[in-house]
Scaffold this motif. Structure first.
Motif, PDB file in Angstrom:
ATOM      1  N   THR A  18       0.829  -1.201   0.000  1.00 35.93           N
ATOM      2  CA  THR A  18       0.000   0.000   0.000  1.00 35.93           C
ATOM      3  C   THR A  18       0.867   1.255   0.000  1.00 35.93           C
ATOM      4  N   PRO A  19       0.427   2.342  -0.666  1.00 36.82           N
ATOM      5  CA  PRO A  19       1.180   3.607  -0.599  1.00 36.82           C
ATOM      6  C   PRO A  19       1.033   4.258   0.782  1.00 36.82           C
ATOM      7  N   SER A  20       1.942   5.177   1.066  1.00 38.15           N
ATOM      8  CA  SER A  20       1.886   5.953   2.304  1.00 38.15           C
ATOM      9  C   SER A  20       2.304   7.385   2.012  1.00 38.15           C
ATOM     10  N   PRO A  21       1.429   8.369   2.252  1.00 39.71           N
ATOM     11  CA  PRO A  21       1.840   9.761   2.034  1.00 39.71           C
ATOM     12  C   PRO A  21       3.001  10.173   2.938  1.00 39.71           C
ATOM     13  N   LEU A  22       2.996   9.736   4.181  1.00 48.27           N
ATOM     14  CA  LEU A  22       4.078  10.120   5.093  1.00 48.27           C
ATOM     15  C   LEU A  22       5.411   9.528   4.633  1.00 48.27           C
ATOM     16  N   ALA A  23       5.405   8.254   4.218  1.00 52.36           N
ATOM     17  CA  ALA A  23       6.649   7.642   3.754  1.00 52.36           C
ATOM     18  C   ALA A  23       7.170   8.332   2.498  1.00 52.36           C
ATOM     19  N   GLU A  24       6.276   8.753   1.608  1.00 52.05           N
ATOM     20  CA  GLU A  24       6.728   9.442   0.400  1.00 52.05           C
ATOM     21  C   GLU A  24       7.232  10.840   0.715  1.00 52.05           C
ATOM     22  N   LEU A  25       6.602  11.531   1.663  1.00 50.15           N
ATOM     23  CA  LEU A  25       7.137  12.817   2.114  1.00 50.15           C
ATOM     24  C   LEU A  25       8.516  12.631   2.719  1.00 50.15           C
ATOM     25  N   ASN A  26       8.696  11.579   3.499  1.00 46.85           N
ATOM     26  CA  ASN A  26       9.991  11.247   4.072  1.00 46.85           C
ATOM     27  C   ASN A  26      11.023  11.074   2.959  1.00 46.85           C
ATOM     28  N   ALA A  27      10.653  10.368   1.880  1.00 43.29           N
ATOM     29  CA  ALA A  27      11.573  10.165   0.767  1.00 43.29           C
ATOM     30  C   ALA A  27      11.907  11.493   0.088  1.00 43.29           C
ATOM     31  N   MET A  28      10.919  12.375  -0.060  1.00 44.16           N
ATOM     32  CA  MET A  28      11.172  13.676  -0.668  1.00 44.16           C
ATOM     33  C   MET A  28      12.127  14.506   0.179  1.00 44.16           C
ATOM     34  N   LEU A  29      11.938  14.470   1.485  1.00 42.09           N
ATOM     35  CA  LEU A  29      12.818  15.229   2.367  1.00 42.09           C
ATOM     36  C   LEU A  29      14.248  14.707   2.294  1.00 42.09           C
ATOM     37  N   HIS A  30      14.388  13.388   2.142  1.00 42.73           N
ATOM     38  CA  HIS A  30      15.727  12.826   1.984  1.00 42.73           C
ATOM     39  C   HIS A  30      16.354  13.307   0.674  1.00 42.73           C
ATOM     40  N   VAL A  31      15.572  13.384  -0.405  1.00 42.70           N
ATOM     41  CA  VAL A  31      16.102  13.897  -1.672  1.00 42.70           C
ATOM     42  C   VAL A  31      16.602  15.329  -1.498  1.00 42.70           C
ATOM     43  N   LEU A  32      15.838  16.151  -0.787  1.00 41.32           N
ATOM     44  CA  LEU A  32      16.240  17.540  -0.577  1.00 41.32           C
ATOM     45  C   LEU A  32      17.499  17.629   0.281  1.00 41.32           C
ATOM     46  N   ALA A  33      17.657  16.707   1.231  1.00 39.66           N
ATOM     47  CA  ALA A  33      18.829  16.722   2.106  1.00 39.66           C
ATOM     48  C   ALA A  33      20.052  16.107   1.448  1.00 39.66           C
ATOM     49  N   GLU A  34      19.844  15.101   0.589  1.00 36.78           N
ATOM     50  CA  GLU A  34      20.944  14.377  -0.055  1.00 36.78           C
ATOM     51  C   GLU A  34      20.685  14.261  -1.562  1.00 36.78           C
ATOM     52  N   PRO A  35      20.671  15.370  -2.292  1.00 39.01           N
ATOM     53  CA  PRO A  35      20.362  15.291  -3.728  1.00 39.01           C
ATOM     54  C   PRO A  35      21.358  14.452  -4.513  1.00 39.01           C
TER      55      PRO A  35
END
Length: 364
Positions: A18-35
């Motif tokens: 199942t998808p998770s909005p919180l987990a995907e936001l977590n992944a986006m924040l990691h991209v912003l921190a570690e591009p």
């Protein structure tokens, strides 16, 4: 090395895709921190960074403790909700002890620390160790850890507001774009599970994940940096969460007290760039030693000091220094001085020239 999830006797319906909005936001924040971990998302990261107000950017920088090198366990929900607000409400129901332990995970070493020592909220030795680890990461992380350990409710409220602000600024739009792909992938995996069994569904998740069955025992085995074992039966099940922004990482939440969660990428890698044979040979020889490969996998996730690497892998500091020197000579290291600490990180752009399979393996 692998993470093993024992699912012996677990009813099939307790395995969720199942998808998770919180987990995907977590992944986006990691991209912003570690591009650098996500070269295919450089455009998104650059564009999103310009949209984030300075005040929110400052708060995200202070709290990147939660998603930069490792991910706080509570950011990958075992029972995802339909909206980000529902999942944040579920976090609010977690007690301070679980929340603080999850928030203090920054490296493999700190994960081991959190299991060995007592509560950092009540045990002075554990409290001191948590502060030392955060100080090694940098002044912002140290300040965050100090506030978290001194007043967990205040920090929890601050983090929730920050995630809600991210939703308003950039997440809501991005989530609407990726949700159809995530939902379709989860449906495909669930259909494989229902029609052809769990082994085939897991094989479709990633070549790094397998279902092992032996003498009545059933285990999900994931190729990861550390050797760990947990139980899906004790945790009430296992959850697989697809991600677009998380690629190439294969995130596994397996700490005691949490339902095991595996967040897996649905996107494909781009082709590796061509390089000279001499450079390939030099880098392969540098990485051929098993200890150097372990060190490379560790520093691929974020900068580490020699002392941290020595403690994480039970090596002497001189031994770590010798191996780092070989990696540096091969052009695979980035160094940075932060106060009295010298930090070492894998050069992901150079490592990517070895091929997408290698990059995915060290970042798994």
């Amino acid at each position: 090395m692998s993470v093993t999830i024992d699912i012996t006797g677990l009813p099939e319906e307790r395995v969720l895709f199942t998808p998770s909005p919180l987990a995907e936001l977590n992944a986006m924040l990691h991209v912003l921190a570690e591009p650098a971990h996500h070269p295919a998302l450089h455009g998104w990261a650059a564009g999103t960074t310009t949209r984030i107000p300075p005040e929110l950017a400052e708060r995200l920088s202070e709290a990147d403790f939660l998603w930069r090198s490792s991910r706080a366990d509570f950011l990958a929900p075992g029972l995802p909700g339909g909206t980000l607000a529902e999942e944040l409400d579920a976090i609010d129901r977690i007690d301070d002890e679980l929340y603080v332990r999850g928030a203090l995970i920054t490296t493999c070493g700190s994960a081991r620390f959190s299991r060995r020592l007592g509560s950092p909220l009540t045990d002075p030795a554990a409290n001191e160790r948590a502060r030392d680890l955060a100080t090694a990461r940098g002044p912002r992380q140290a300040a965050f850890a100090d506030r978290l350990l001194a007043d967990p409710p205040a920090v929890r409220a601050l983090v929730r507001r920050m995630l809600e602000d991210c939703h308003a600024v950039f997440f809501a739009d991005a989530w609407q774009r990726v949700l159809p792909d995530l939902a379709a992938d989860a449906r495909r995996k669930a259909d494989l599970h229902a029609r052809h069994g769990l082994a085939e569904a897991i094989a479709a998740v990633s070549p790094a994940v397998a279902l092992e069955e032996d003498g009545g025992r059933r285990r999900i085995v994931i190729d990861k940096l550390q050797d760990s074992t947990t139980s899906g039966t004790d945790g009430g099940g296992v959850t697989f969460i697809p991600t677009v922004f998380g690629r190439p990482h294969l995130l596994v939440v397996h700490a005691r007290g949490w339902r095991p969660v595996l967040q897996y990428p649905v996107a494909e890698a781009g082709p590796a760039e061509p390089v000279s044979l001499a450079l390939v040979q030099q880098r392969l020889e540098a990485l051929a030693h098993p200890i150097r490969l372990r060190l490379a996998r560790t520093i691929a996730r974020g900068p580490h000091t020699t002392g941290e690497l020595a403690a994480a892998w039970q090596l002497s500091a001189p031994e770590v220094s010798r191996h780092l020197a070989v990696l540096r000579k091969a052009g695979l290291l980035i160094t940075e001085r932060r106060g009295r600490y010298m930090l070492y990180q894998l050069d992901l752009s150079g490592s990517a020239r070895l091929g997408s399979d290698f990059l995915e393996a060290v970042l798994r």
